[in-house]
Every structure is written in C-alpha cells, then in structure tokens.
Design a protein around this motif. Structure first.
Motif, PDB file in Angstrom:
ATOM      1  N   UNK A 227       0.803  -1.232   0.000  1.00  0.00           N
ATOM      2  CA  UNK A 227       0.000   0.000   0.000  1.00  0.00           C
ATOM      3  C   UNK A 227       0.831   1.275   0.000  1.00  0.00           C
ATOM      4  N   UNK A 228       2.010   1.262   0.659  1.00  0.00           N
ATOM      5  CA  UNK A 228       2.860   2.469   0.695  1.00  0.00           C
ATOM      6  C   UNK A 228       3.366   2.802  -0.707  1.00  0.00           C
ATOM      7  N   UNK A 229       3.785   1.786  -1.440  1.00  0.00           N
ATOM      8  CA  UNK A 229       4.259   2.020  -2.811  1.00  0.00           C
ATOM      9  C   UNK A 229       3.110   2.461  -3.704  1.00  0.00           C
TER      10      UNK A 229
ATOM     11  N   UNK B  51       7.076   7.498  -9.814  1.00  0.00           N
ATOM     12  CA  UNK B  51       6.722   7.811  -8.441  1.00  0.00           C
ATOM     13  C   UNK B  51       6.422   9.293  -8.255  1.00  0.00           C
ATOM     14  N   UNK B  52       5.538   9.589  -7.304  1.00  0.00           N
ATOM     15  CA  UNK B  52       5.309  10.976  -6.900  1.00  0.00           C
ATOM     16  C   UNK B  52       6.586  11.523  -6.271  1.00  0.00           C
ATOM     17  N   UNK B  53       7.234  10.680  -5.449  1.00  0.00           N
ATOM     18  CA  UNK B  53       8.551  10.986  -4.897  1.00  0.00           C
ATOM     19  C   UNK B  53       9.296   9.670  -4.730  1.00  0.00           C
ATOM     20  N   UNK B  54      10.586   9.724  -4.753  1.00  0.00           N
ATOM     21  CA  UNK B  54      11.395   8.507  -4.698  1.00  0.00           C
ATOM     22  C   UNK B  54      11.212   7.791  -3.361  1.00  0.00           C
ATOM     23  N   UNK B  55      10.923   6.479  -3.400  1.00  0.00           N
ATOM     24  CA  UNK B  55      10.784   5.730  -2.142  1.00  0.00           C
ATOM     25  C   UNK B  55      12.072   5.796  -1.324  1.00  0.00           C
TER      26      UNK B  55
ATOM     27  N   UNK C 144      12.564  -0.502   1.354  1.00  0.00           N
ATOM     28  CA  UNK C 144      12.611  -1.935   1.627  1.00  0.00           C
ATOM     29  C   UNK C 144      11.446  -2.655   0.964  1.00  0.00           C
ATOM     30  N   UNK C 145      10.283  -2.014   0.947  1.00  0.00           N
ATOM     31  CA  UNK C 145       9.127  -2.597   0.261  1.00  0.00           C
ATOM     32  C   UNK C 145       9.368  -2.685  -1.236  1.00  0.00           C
ATOM     33  N   UNK C 146      10.050  -1.689  -1.795  1.00  0.00           N
ATOM     34  CA  UNK C 146      10.359  -1.727  -3.226  1.00  0.00           C
ATOM     35  C   UNK C 146      11.312  -2.873  -3.538  1.00  0.00           C
ATOM     36  N   UNK C 147      12.297  -3.107  -2.652  1.00  0.00           N
ATOM     37  CA  UNK C 147      13.203  -4.243  -2.845  1.00  0.00           C
ATOM     38  C   UNK C 147      12.417  -5.556  -2.835  1.00  0.00           C
TER      39      UNK C 147
END
Length: 325
Positions: A63-65, A93-97, A103-106
């Motif tokens: 959900x965060x991503x 992205x709206x802004x870079x994670x 960690x969620x992106x990984x």
C-alpha cells in the motif's frame, strides 16, 4: 482500466461474468476465485489493481508504494519492460521511495524477478474449473447442478425434479432462498422504491408468497390449476410448501413428481407473467397463463418421464390419471 479486464468499470463480458459470480459464490461454489490471469504482453493487466502475481493485488500487498504511484491504473506493460532479454522497471513515483518504503520496493522487485512477458501474445484469463481452462455456461451449469441443486435447503430433502429443465430447478432454488426481486426484497436491500405494495393488485405488500400465490391474479391461476387436476379448492400453502411438493397421500411416487413439476411450472409462469406486466406493460391474462402452464408442463414432463407416455387429451381433460401411475 481497460475493458478487457474482468474488474473494469465498463460492463464487458468478463465484468458481467464476475458480477454474476458473486451470487454463485453464495452457493458454496468458489466461482469468483476460479479465474487466473496469465500474462502475454502485459498490456491489458492492471499492475496494481488485479491479481496477476501471487495471491493478492499489489496495491493491497504494497500500500505504501501504491500511494506513491503517479498512475495507479498503470498496466503491467507500463511498469515492466524486456530489453535485450533483461527485465527493466519503469517506475513513475510521486517521490522517490526511501527508508522503510525502499525496503518494500526491494521486496516488490524480488517478487517480480521471475515475471516473463511475450510481445507475441496477449494477456488472457483461464478458468480453472474447466478442464480446457475455457469458461462455458454449459460447464458452469453442470457444476451448479451437482454442487447445489442436490443439497438440502431450509431443511428440505431436495429441490431436484428430473421432470423439469435445469433452469426451472435453478429458479426454484432462487425462490426458496428469497432471491427473486419482489418489491419487499428490493426494499430490504436498500433500494429506494416509490411503493412496496403489489404492482398488480395493490392489496398488500409484495412478498414472495404474495406475488406467487396470494395476489388475486396468482390465486386465480392456482384455483384453476387445482380444478384442472380435480384436487378441489386450493389450500393456503406457502411457496416453500408448494416447491417441496406437498401432495395428497394417495399419489404414487411418480405421481408426486408429476404434480410437483406442474406446481413448479405454475410458479415459474406466474412470475413470468408478473414481470411482463411490471416491465413491459402487458395486461395479466389468466386463461393465457393457464394455457402456458398446461402446454409447457406437458412438453417438459413428457420429454423426461422415461417409459411413461403422456396423452395430450388426457393431460387437458383428466390429468389426475397420472397421479397414481
């Protein structure tokens, strides 16, 4: 979202199938979860909003991503691309994670690492309840017949009667489960109606029992049916009692099935004629309704009563001879 997705807002074929599936799920048949998306070029599969990898939507799993996604309706092909046989990611992205979100992106990229796309094929849905993975109404009807119609309902032993078509068995199940949309049932579902009184007689609230039995038009049909069969006056039976096949004790086993089939056909055509009046403005005509019931019950029962030939003249003039055969 594109219209070939089963979760599209446009009412395409797949959307209608999925919407109808909600009612089938309530029959303890896992219909809505029986479709599996397989990727081709990824151009018609929503990256975040469809279950295409794993067992849940990526918007629910990450959900965060998802909140950082600029285009939340993006397709798989918008985010994954094959370049020189190597998977590349085209994030927007709206802004870079960063921090925990990084960690969620990984975790997401690891999940996607085994994904393969093919520019030569389109995305498609497979139906795992079919041996050839293709959806057909015929196969679904067979599954419903085996999994639903033979089970007990409301403590009744069965709702099956092999002297009528399957569509009539399904209609019977819907009546017993209060799934036909009389006005009172619509009102219970929160649908705002001008009135919940019977649209034919306006004498009472339109419940299922009223629509199918006690409305003066329906009751006229039942009185004629009982007179036709030489069974005296119509008793004040409930819809469930009729569909269960309440019958005089002197009937044979086959006679009980025949009489139950006639009752089911009567309920079916009363409902059909009610709908013709409500939705098409046709006047209620009891003699025509009776003719429909007589002809269709003869047709359906005679085609299915193995080894028992029915005579049309007897059927019209002395049908009670079939109650003791």
């Amino acid at each position: 979202m594109r219209s070939d997705s089963p979760h599209s807002s446009s009412l395409g074929t797949w959307t209608n199938i999925i919407l109808a599936g909600k009612e089938i799920d309530e029959m303890n048949i896992p219909f809505s979860n029986s479709f599996v998306k397989t990727l081709g070029d990824g151009s018609s599969t929503a990256f975040w909003k469809e279950v295409w990898i794993g067992s849940s939507k990526l918007c629910d799993k990450y959900p965060r991503l998802y909140m950082l996604e600029c285009v939340q309706n993006a397709m798989v092909s918008d985010r994954l691309q094959i370049c020189n046989a190597t998977m590349t990611y085209n994030w927007n992205w709206i802004r870079t994670p960063c921090g925990r979100t990084m960690g969620k992106l990984d975790s997401l990229t690891e999940l996607l690492s085994g994904t393969s796309l093919s520019s030569e094929t389109k995305d498609k849905w497979l139906w795992i309840m079919s041996g050839n993975e293709r959806f057909t109404v015929k196969i679904l009807s067979s599954i419903i017949d085996e999994s639903l119609l033979a089970i007990g309902t409301n403590n009744y032993e069965t709702i099956r009667n092999n002297l009528v078509p399957k569509k009539l068995e399904i209609f019977t199940w819907r009546v017993i489960k209060k799934r036909i949309l009389v006005k009172l049932e619509l009102d219970k579902r929160g649908i705002d109606l001008h009135s919940v009184r019977c649209p034919l007689c306006d004498d009472d609230l339109e419940t299922i029992d009223h629509a199918l039995i006690f409305c003066k038009h329906s009751l006229d049909v039942w009185n004629r049916i009982f007179k036709w069969w030489g069974l005296g006056n119509f008793s004040n039976l409930s819809t469930n009692e009729i569909l269960r096949g309440i019958a005089p004790s002197q009937m044979s086993n086959l006679g009980r099935l025949i009489w139950q089939a006639v009752e089911w056909v009567c309920v079916y055509f009363i409902w059909k004629n009610r709908n013709n009046r409500v939705f098409h403005g046709k006047m209620w005509n009891t003699p025509i309704a009776l003719n429909e019931i007589q002809s269709k019950s003869f047709e359906w029962i005679s085609h299915r009563s193995k080894g028992k030939k029915l005579d049309w003249f007897d059927w019209l003039n002395n049908p009670s001879v079939y109650l003791t055969i």
